[in-house]
Design a protein around this motif. Structure first.
Motif, PDB file in Angstrom:
ATOM      1  N   PHE A 133       8.308  12.904  -3.304  1.00  0.00           N
ATOM      2  CA  PHE A 133       8.897  13.972  -4.052  1.00  0.00           C
ATOM      3  C   PHE A 133       9.369  15.176  -3.252  1.00  0.00           C
ATOM      4  N   PHE A 134       8.836  15.331  -1.940  1.00  0.00           N
ATOM      5  CA  PHE A 134       9.695  16.114  -0.978  1.00  0.00           C
ATOM      6  C   PHE A 134      10.837  15.447  -0.511  1.00  0.00           C
ATOM      7  N   THR A 135      11.784  15.729  -0.923  1.00  0.00           N
ATOM      8  CA  THR A 135      13.158  14.844  -0.543  1.00  0.00           C
ATOM      9  C   THR A 135      13.119  14.325   0.581  1.00  0.00           C
ATOM     10  N   PHE A 136      13.705  15.117   1.548  1.00  0.00           N
ATOM     11  CA  PHE A 136      13.918  14.662   2.969  1.00  0.00           C
ATOM     12  C   PHE A 136      12.670  14.411   3.621  1.00  0.00           C
ATOM     13  N   ILE A 137      11.646  15.189   3.752  1.00  0.00           N
ATOM     14  CA  ILE A 137      10.285  15.099   4.432  1.00  0.00           C
ATOM     15  C   ILE A 137       9.266  14.007   4.004  1.00  0.00           C
ATOM     16  N   GLY A 138       9.396  13.863   2.771  1.00  0.00           N
ATOM     17  CA  GLY A 138       8.675  12.463   2.266  1.00  0.00           C
ATOM     18  C   GLY A 138       9.337  11.208   2.600  1.00  0.00           C
ATOM     19  N   LEU A 139      10.501  11.198   3.146  1.00  0.00           N
ATOM     20  CA  LEU A 139      10.800   9.833   3.423  1.00  0.00           C
ATOM     21  C   LEU A 139      10.435   9.412   5.072  1.00  0.00           C
ATOM     22  N   VAL A 140      10.545  10.838   5.878  1.00  0.00           N
ATOM     23  CA  VAL A 140      10.213  10.806   7.060  1.00  0.00           C
ATOM     24  C   VAL A 140       8.933   9.898   7.493  1.00  0.00           C
ATOM     25  N   ASP A 141       7.772   9.963   6.514  1.00  0.00           N
ATOM     26  CA  ASP A 141       6.586   9.116   7.249  1.00  0.00           C
ATOM     27  C   ASP A 141       6.915   7.750   6.867  1.00  0.00           C
ATOM     28  N   ASP A 142       7.782   7.474   5.674  1.00  0.00           N
ATOM     29  CA  ASP A 142       8.166   6.163   5.291  1.00  0.00           C
ATOM     30  C   ASP A 142       8.851   5.672   6.645  1.00  0.00           C
ATOM     31  N   VAL A 143       9.849   5.951   7.006  1.00  0.00           N
ATOM     32  CA  VAL A 143      10.763   5.473   8.276  1.00  0.00           C
ATOM     33  C   VAL A 143       9.848   5.408   9.357  1.00  0.00           C
ATOM     34  N   GLY A 144       8.865   6.445   9.648  1.00  0.00           N
ATOM     35  CA  GLY A 144       8.113   6.397  10.788  1.00  0.00           C
ATOM     36  C   GLY A 144       7.163   5.033  10.661  1.00  0.00           C
ATOM     37  N   VAL A 145       6.583   4.836   9.665  1.00  0.00           N
ATOM     38  CA  VAL A 145       5.622   3.699   9.516  1.00  0.00           C
ATOM     39  C   VAL A 145       6.430   2.526   9.614  1.00  0.00           C
ATOM     40  N   LEU A 146       7.566   2.290   9.065  1.00  0.00           N
ATOM     41  CA  LEU A 146       8.499   1.114   9.252  1.00  0.00           C
ATOM     42  C   LEU A 146       8.612   0.958  10.553  1.00  0.00           C
ATOM     43  N   LEU A 147       8.967   1.864  11.437  1.00  0.00           N
ATOM     44  CA  LEU A 147       9.365   1.571  12.776  1.00  0.00           C
ATOM     45  C   LEU A 147       8.297   1.436  13.633  1.00  0.00           C
ATOM     46  N   LEU A 148       7.041   1.886  13.069  1.00  0.00           N
ATOM     47  CA  LEU A 148       5.961   1.394  13.915  1.00  0.00           C
ATOM     48  C   LEU A 148       5.887  -0.319  13.524  1.00  0.00           C
ATOM     49  N   VAL A 149       5.744  -0.868  12.424  1.00  0.00           N
ATOM     50  CA  VAL A 149       5.677  -2.236  12.059  1.00  0.00           C
ATOM     51  C   VAL A 149       6.767  -3.027  12.895  1.00  0.00           C
ATOM     52  N   PHE A 150       7.765  -2.408  12.833  1.00  0.00           N
ATOM     53  CA  PHE A 150       9.147  -3.231  13.831  1.00  0.00           C
ATOM     54  C   PHE A 150       8.857  -2.980  15.110  1.00  0.00           C
ATOM     55  N   GLN A 151       8.368  -2.054  15.647  1.00  0.00           N
ATOM     56  CA  GLN A 151       7.778  -2.029  17.184  1.00  0.00           C
ATOM     57  C   GLN A 151       6.968  -2.697  17.267  1.00  0.00           C
ATOM     58  N   GLN A 152       5.824  -3.203  16.641  1.00  0.00           N
ATOM     59  CA  GLN A 152       4.954  -4.214  16.827  1.00  0.00           C
ATOM     60  C   GLN A 152       5.513  -5.441  16.849  1.00  0.00           C
ATOM     61  N   ILE A 153       6.170  -5.749  15.665  1.00  0.00           N
ATOM     62  CA  ILE A 153       6.943  -7.252  15.735  1.00  0.00           C
ATOM     63  C   ILE A 153       7.772  -7.579  17.189  1.00  0.00           C
TER      64      ILE A 153
ATOM     65  N   PHE B 182       0.675  -1.071  -0.026  1.00  0.00           N
ATOM     66  CA  PHE B 182       0.096   0.175   0.068  1.00  0.00           C
ATOM     67  C   PHE B 182       0.779   1.131   0.154  1.00  0.00           C
ATOM     68  N   PRO B 183       1.045   1.987  -1.255  1.00  0.00           N
ATOM     69  CA  PRO B 183       2.007   3.004  -1.369  1.00  0.00           C
ATOM     70  C   PRO B 183       1.603   4.248  -0.804  1.00  0.00           C
ATOM     71  N   PHE B 184       0.672   4.356  -0.085  1.00  0.00           N
ATOM     72  CA  PHE B 184      -0.099   5.634   0.274  1.00  0.00           C
ATOM     73  C   PHE B 184       0.869   6.272   1.424  1.00  0.00           C
ATOM     74  N   ASP B 185       0.992   7.590   0.860  1.00  0.00           N
ATOM     75  CA  ASP B 185       1.975   8.191   1.874  1.00  0.00           C
ATOM     76  C   ASP B 185       1.419   9.605   2.611  1.00  0.00           C
ATOM     77  N   LEU B 186       1.576   9.769   3.754  1.00  0.00           N
ATOM     78  CA  LEU B 186       1.095  10.983   4.294  1.00  0.00           C
ATOM     79  C   LEU B 186       1.365  12.280   3.509  1.00  0.00           C
ATOM     80  N   ILE B 187       2.953  12.244   3.375  1.00  0.00           N
ATOM     81  CA  ILE B 187       3.791  13.230   2.726  1.00  0.00           C
ATOM     82  C   ILE B 187       4.514  12.552   1.580  1.00  0.00           C
ATOM     83  N   PRO B 188       3.996  13.126   0.208  1.00  0.00           N
ATOM     84  CA  PRO B 188       4.568  12.568  -0.987  1.00  0.00           C
ATOM     85  C   PRO B 188       6.055  12.486  -0.995  1.00  0.00           C
TER      86      PRO B 188
END
Length: 92
Positions: free
Chosen positions: A56-76, A48-54
């Motif tokens: 194409f905003f270079t640094f800021i766009g990756l922050v939500d991806d890292v946040g979601v991935l950390l939440l997934v790892f935290q649950q595991i 599901f490639p839905f992003d809160l922040i797209p």
């Protein structure tokens, strides 16, 4: 605010995730339901490639991806048995 700092500390332990995940999925002490749920979380993140922040905003766009991935790892990590968490020094 305390959860925020725990997640930040988790970023610095990323190198421990791969050995932890391998042992999590190969261990007989982890219930099959937890393994299936974890696979679902990981696949859900990638399928599901839905992003809160797209992205194409270079640094800021990756922050939500890292946040979601950390939440997934935290649950595991939360689902893992205590002895596995202690072995890999991962506490959430």
């Amino acid at each position: 605010m305390k959860k925020f700092f725990k997640r930040i500390r988790l970023i610095f332990k990323v190198k421990k995730f791969l050995p932890f995940l391998i042992e999590f999925f190969t261990s007989s002490t982890v219930a099959v339901k937890k393994k299936i749920f974890s696979v679902g979380l990981i696949l859900g993140y990638f399928l599901f490639p839905f992003d809160l922040i797209p992205d194409f905003f270079t640094f800021i766009g990756l922050v939500d991806d890292v946040g979601v991935l950390l939440l997934v790892f935290q649950q595991i990590i939360k689902m893992a048995p205590d002895e596995l968490k202690d072995k890999h020094e991962l506490k959430v």
